[in-house]
Design a protein around this motif. Structure first.
Motif, PDB file in Angstrom:
ATOM      1  N   MET A 196      -2.270  -6.465   8.346  1.00 35.97           N
ATOM      2  CA  MET A 196      -1.613  -5.187   8.113  1.00 35.97           C
ATOM      3  C   MET A 196      -0.100  -5.307   8.244  1.00 35.97           C
ATOM      4  O   MET A 196       0.654  -4.699   7.484  1.00 35.97           O
ATOM      5  CB  MET A 196      -2.154  -4.143   9.093  1.00 35.97           C
ATOM      6  CG  MET A 196      -3.652  -3.865   8.956  1.00 35.97           C
ATOM      7  SD  MET A 196      -4.137  -3.364   7.282  1.00 35.97           S
ATOM      8  CE  MET A 196      -3.324  -1.761   7.160  1.00 35.97           C
ATOM      9  N   ASP A 227      -0.615   6.721   5.793  1.00 38.05           N
ATOM     10  CA  ASP A 227      -1.411   6.290   6.941  1.00 38.05           C
ATOM     11  C   ASP A 227      -2.896   6.252   6.596  1.00 38.05           C
ATOM     12  O   ASP A 227      -3.621   5.332   6.997  1.00 38.05           O
ATOM     13  CB  ASP A 227      -1.146   7.175   8.159  1.00 38.05           C
ATOM     14  CG  ASP A 227      -1.290   8.659   7.871  1.00 38.05           C
ATOM     15  OD1 ASP A 227      -1.485   9.046   6.699  1.00 38.05           O
ATOM     16  OD2 ASP A 227      -1.199   9.460   8.838  1.00 38.05           O
ATOM     17  N   MET A 265      -3.498   3.172   4.373  1.00 41.08           N
ATOM     18  CA  MET A 265      -3.494   1.953   5.178  1.00 41.08           C
ATOM     19  C   MET A 265      -4.783   1.828   5.990  1.00 41.08           C
ATOM     20  O   MET A 265      -5.342   0.743   6.127  1.00 41.08           O
ATOM     21  CB  MET A 265      -2.273   1.943   6.101  1.00 41.08           C
ATOM     22  CG  MET A 265      -0.946   1.835   5.396  1.00 41.08           C
ATOM     23  SD  MET A 265      -0.621   0.200   4.674  1.00 41.08           S
ATOM     24  CE  MET A 265       0.004  -0.679   6.098  1.00 41.08           C
ATOM     25  N   ILE A 308       0.841  -1.190   0.000  1.00 40.78           N
ATOM     26  CA  ILE A 308       0.000   0.000   0.000  1.00 40.78           C
ATOM     27  C   ILE A 308       0.878   1.242   0.000  1.00 40.78           C
ATOM     28  O   ILE A 308       1.854   1.331   0.754  1.00 40.78           O
ATOM     29  CB  ILE A 308      -0.945   0.000   1.216  1.00 40.78           C
ATOM     30  CG1 ILE A 308      -1.744  -1.302   1.261  1.00 40.78           C
ATOM     31  CG2 ILE A 308      -1.871   1.207   1.167  1.00 40.78           C
ATOM     32  CD1 ILE A 308      -2.560  -1.592   0.021  1.00 40.78           C
ATOM     33  N   TYR A 331      -7.488  -1.272   5.958  1.00 47.89           N
ATOM     34  CA  TYR A 331      -7.816  -1.947   7.220  1.00 47.89           C
ATOM     35  C   TYR A 331      -9.323  -1.944   7.457  1.00 47.89           C
ATOM     36  O   TYR A 331      -9.913  -2.966   7.843  1.00 47.89           O
ATOM     37  CB  TYR A 331      -7.102  -1.234   8.358  1.00 47.89           C
ATOM     38  CG  TYR A 331      -7.347  -1.821   9.730  1.00 47.89           C
ATOM     39  CD1 TYR A 331      -6.913  -3.110  10.046  1.00 47.89           C
ATOM     40  CD2 TYR A 331      -7.976  -1.074  10.715  1.00 47.89           C
ATOM     41  CE1 TYR A 331      -7.119  -3.643  11.303  1.00 47.89           C
ATOM     42  CE2 TYR A 331      -8.189  -1.600  11.988  1.00 47.89           C
ATOM     43  CZ  TYR A 331      -7.757  -2.881  12.267  1.00 47.89           C
ATOM     44  OH  TYR A 331      -7.973  -3.413  13.523  1.00 47.89           O
TER      45      TYR A 331
END
Length: 317
Positions: A285, A268, A271, A254, A275
Motif C-alpha cells: 500500500m 480511502d 484503497m 489508486i 488492500y
C-alpha cells in the motif's frame, strides 16, 4: 434519482454498458447535477467542500478534473468557472493544507472545434511554458461519453497543450465499446506518436498481448478507480486483473472516480478495496502511495515532502 430532470445537453447520450434499466446513467446524473452551478461562488464552494473532504482523509495533494463546456453551454462564462476554481485552489491549500493542480478536459461528445475554443478561452488560467498563466491547471484530458469518440479525434487539442508545456492524460474507460482500441491509440498514436503520459482507467490494456509491454516500455501510468469498476464486475473477476497489473510492475495508482456519484466511495474506500480484495501488504500500500507521488505532476518540493512522510511509515506492524 426519481424525478431527475435531464438537460437537453445530454438527453441523447447512448446508454452506458450493460443496457438500460430505466434509471439515468452516471453521465446523465452528473450533467444534470451540474445545472445547479451558476455563480463563481457556486464553483468555489463546491471545490472547498471537496478539499475539506480531502483533508479529512489526509490527502495532501490532488489533481481534480474539470471542464467548461458543460457550463458555457448553459450560458455560464468560462471565466466564472475557472475564477471560482482558482480561488478554491488557493484557499484549499491555505485553509486545509491540500495542494492541487487541475486538469482541463475536452468533452469528447462535443465537436473538436468547440473544445479548442474552450481551451483557448481558459488558457490564461493554465501553467504555461513561458511562465505566464494563473496556474490553475497544468494538464489536459478527456471527459464525457466516449462512445465512438476515440482519443485521436482530439489530437489537435493535445498538441496545442503540449506546445504550451502542459501534460496529457487520456480517459479510457473500462469495457466500453472499442475500449482496447482507445487504449492502443493512447499508447502508440496520440501526441504525434509519443503517446499519452498517463491513462485514466485503461484496465483493458490486459485484453491485447502487445499493449502491456508497450505500456511499461513507454512508462505510461494507469490511474485506477476500483470502485467504479466493482459496480459492474464481480470481485473474483476484477481484482485479479488489478493484481496482475501490480505483479507485472505496471506503474499505477489508486484514485476515486466522481465519488459523490459513486456511492460516496472516496480514495480511502478505493484503497481499502485494493488492500482487501488484492490481499496486499502494508508495504504494497505504501508502494501504491509512492506511485501516486511519482506519477503526479506536483512540484519537486511537494513530492519530496510527501515521500519523506511515506518513508517514516512502519510497515512491519
Amino acid at each position: 434519482m426519481n424525478g431527475l430532470e435531464i438537460s437537453p445537453f445530454i438527453k441523447d447520450l447512448p446508454k452506458e454498458v450493460n443496457g438500460d434499466d430505466g434509471r439515468p446513467t452516471f453521465l446523465e446524473a452528473y450533467f444534470a447535477g451540474c445545472q445547479v452551478l451558476i455563480t463563481e461562488d457556486d464553483f468555489y464552494e463546491l471545490s472547498m467542500e471537496y478539499f475539506a473532504r480531502c483533508a479529512e482523509m489526509n490527502v495532501r495533494y490532488c489533481e481534480p478534473f474539470f471542464d467548461t463546456q458543460a457550463h458555457t453551454e448553459r450560458g455560464i462564462s468560462a471565466s466564472t468557472v475557472v475564477n471560482g476554481y482558482l480561488r478554491a485552489q488557493q484557499d484549499g491549500a491555505r485553509k486545509y493544507g491540500v495542494k492541487s493542480n487541475w486538469i482541463f478536459c475536452f468533452l469528447r461528445d462535443r465537436p473538436l472545434q468547440e473544445g479548442l475554443e474552450a481551451y483557448t478561452a481558459v488558457r490564461p488560467w493554465a501553467t504555461l511554458r513561458d511562465g505566464t498563466g494563473k496556474g490553475l491547471f497544468h494538464a489536459v484530458g478527456l471527459a464525457a461519453n466516449e462512445f465512438e469518440k476515440p482519443p485521436l479525434l482530439f489530437e489537435m487539442g493535445f498538441r496545442m497543450a503540449k506546445e504550451d508545456g502542459l501534460h496529457v492524460t487520456l480517459h479510457c474507460d473500462v469495457d466500453q465499446k472499442d475500449a482496447v482500441e482507445h487504449v492502443r491509440e493512447a499508447i502508440f498514436d496520440v501526441c504525434g506518436g509519443q503517446g499519452t503520459e498517463r491513462i485514466d482507467h485503461g484496465l483493458n490494456v490486459l485484453d491485447k498481448p502487445d499493449l502491456l509491454p508497450a505500456l511499461k516500455q513507454r512508462g505510461i501510468g494507469l490511474t485506477l478507480c476500483p470502485h467504479a469498476y466493482h459496480r459492474r464486475q464481480a470481485t473474483e473477476i476484477l481484482f485479479p486483473k488489478i493484481k496482475k497489473l501490480i505483479d507485472e510492475g505496471v506503474q499505477l495508482c489508486i484514485n476515486s472516480d466522481d465519488p459523490t456519484y459513486m456511492h460516496d466511495v472516496w480514495i480511502d474506500g478505493n484503497m481499502q478495496k485494493i488492500y482487501t480484495f488484492c490481499a496486499l501488504s502494508k508495504a504494497d500500500m505504501v508502494k501504491l502511495a509512492r506511485n501516486s507521488v511519482d506519477m503526479c505532476w506536483a512540484d519537486k518540493d511537494t513530492k519530496k515532502e510527501i515521500i519523506a512522510q511515506l518513508d517514516h511509515i512502519d510497515v512491519s506492524v
